[in-house]
Design a protein around this motif. Structure first.
Motif, PDB file in Angstrom:
ATOM      1  N   LEU A 217       0.826  -1.205   0.000  1.00 18.87           N
ATOM      2  CA  LEU A 217       0.000   0.000   0.000  1.00 18.87           C
ATOM      3  C   LEU A 217       0.863   1.259   0.000  1.00 18.87           C
ATOM      4  CD1 LEU A 217      -2.771  -1.157   2.501  1.00 18.87           C
ATOM      5  CD2 LEU A 217      -3.110  -0.583   0.076  1.00 18.87           C
ATOM      6  N   ARG A 218       1.953   1.242   0.738  1.00 18.02           N
ATOM      7  CA  ARG A 218       2.835   2.415   0.769  1.00 18.02           C
ATOM      8  C   ARG A 218       3.486   2.632  -0.594  1.00 18.02           C
ATOM      9  NH1 ARG A 218       5.787   2.397   6.805  1.00 18.02           N
ATOM     10  NH2 ARG A 218       4.010   3.423   7.854  1.00 18.02           N
ATOM     11  N   ALA A 219       3.922   1.561  -1.229  1.00 18.02           N
ATOM     12  CA  ALA A 219       4.498   1.694  -2.571  1.00 18.02           C
ATOM     13  C   ALA A 219       3.460   2.223  -3.551  1.00 18.02           C
ATOM     14  CB  ALA A 219       5.045   0.343  -3.036  1.00 18.02           C
ATOM     15  N   SER A 220       2.244   1.723  -3.435  1.00 21.32           N
ATOM     16  CA  SER A 220       1.164   2.190  -4.314  1.00 21.32           C
ATOM     17  C   SER A 220       0.859   3.671  -4.096  1.00 21.32           C
ATOM     18  CB  SER A 220      -0.092   1.357  -4.082  1.00 21.32           C
ATOM     19  OG  SER A 220      -1.150   1.796  -4.887  1.00 21.32           O
ATOM     20  N   SER A 221       0.935   4.129  -2.853  1.00 15.92           N
ATOM     21  CA  SER A 221       0.694   5.543  -2.559  1.00 15.92           C
ATOM     22  C   SER A 221       1.732   6.419  -3.232  1.00 15.92           C
ATOM     23  CB  SER A 221       0.712   5.784  -1.043  1.00 15.92           C
ATOM     24  OG  SER A 221      -0.370   5.120  -0.410  1.00 15.92           O
TER      25      SER A 221
END
Length: 287
Positions: A217-221
């Motif tokens: 999720l952090r990478a996607s953000s």
């Protein structure tokens, strides 16, 4: 030698033929005869001894001849071995010469690689300096930039990027992400991989199952921020999460955990570009 044996008998016969002899004369003849017998006996013993010695000498001669023959055979064998050794030495010299040439060529190639590495290290250092020139000293504490073989690695700490315990981008991260987006856009033909990483502490969020989810999720953000806010072409972007399984430090300390909680942006050339960078031709479609 036979004459000596016959002489007493002849004298005795002559004396008998002439008649009786005196006792004195007979005794003298008998003494001479006995002496002759004794001499004859000694001569026989000497002859026998000589024959024995001769037989021993012959045996010794035969043994010596065998030893000579064996020595000659050994000498011939040694000469043959020497000839083979010399022939092998000559061949060995040829092989050694070839090996020396190969070693020289290898040394030149190694030196060539060393020179390339030194040149590459210098270029990487220049690139790293240029890329980080726009970052402030505060930003440099949370951003690590390095270049290896034409690949740009940017590591961002979670303290700078995200709100605490969240995958949402923080407000203070905007200016830094803008500078990083500039770097990404400068490498317009390169692909960009964003990897999320966590420490080994399980996440305690009801809407996030585990650290795999959190890292992804952090990478996607970050990917969406680069696309939507800083106009990075989304076709170049890939988001991935590695959870807690790619640590760079020991999770047993707070410092180590802090280093492991990071997002890495990897700006990498395409395959043909990468092959050019490392000095190899790119594979063709038929390979």
């Amino acid at each position: 030698m036979k004459l000596k044996f016959l002489l007493p008998l002849v004298l005795l016969a002559a004396a008998i033929s002439q008649g009786c002899v005196s006792n004195k004369k007979y005794a003298e003849l008998q003494t001479n005869y006995n002496r002759s017998l004794d001499t004859n006996s000694k001569l026989k013993q000497s002859w026998q001894t000589t024959q024995q010695e001769l037989a021993v000498s012959r045996t010794q001669v035969e043994s010596l001849q065998q030893q000579i023959d064996q020595a000659k055979a050994n000498a011939a064998g040694l000469q043959d071995a020497l000839n083979k050794c010399l022939a092998g030495s000559n061949q060995g010299n040829v092989n050694i010469a070839k090996l020396a040439d190969q070693i020289t060529a290898s040394d030149k190639y190694i030196q060539h690689l060393v020179n390339l590495k030194n040149k590459s290290d210098s270029l990487n250092q220049i690139l790293t300096t240029n890329l980080t020139r726009s970052l402030t000293s505060d930003e440099m504490r949370d951003v690590n930039v390095k270049v290896l073989k034409g690949v740009v690695y940017i590591s961002l700490s979670d303290n700078m990027l995200y709100k605490s315990g969240s995958y949402q981008i923080s407000d203070k991260a905007g200016a830094t992400l803008g500078k990083i987006a500039k770097i990404i856009n400068d490498y317009a033909t390169y692909d960009v991989l964003i990897e999320g990483n966590t420490d080994n502490v399980p996440i305690a969020q009801t809407n996030i199952r585990n650290n795999w989810d959190l890292s992804a999720l952090r990478a996607s953000s970050v990917v969406q921020a680069l696309q939507n806010t800083y106009n990075v072409d989304p076709k170049r972007l890939t988001a991935g999460g590695r959870g807690e399984y790619n640590p760079v430090a020991d999770n047993s300390s707070d410092m180590g955990k802090s280093q492991n909680r990071r997002t890495e942006i990897i700006i990498t050339p395409k395959l043909d570009q990468f092959m050019t960078l490392i000095g190899k031709p790119a594979p063709t479609s038929g390979q």
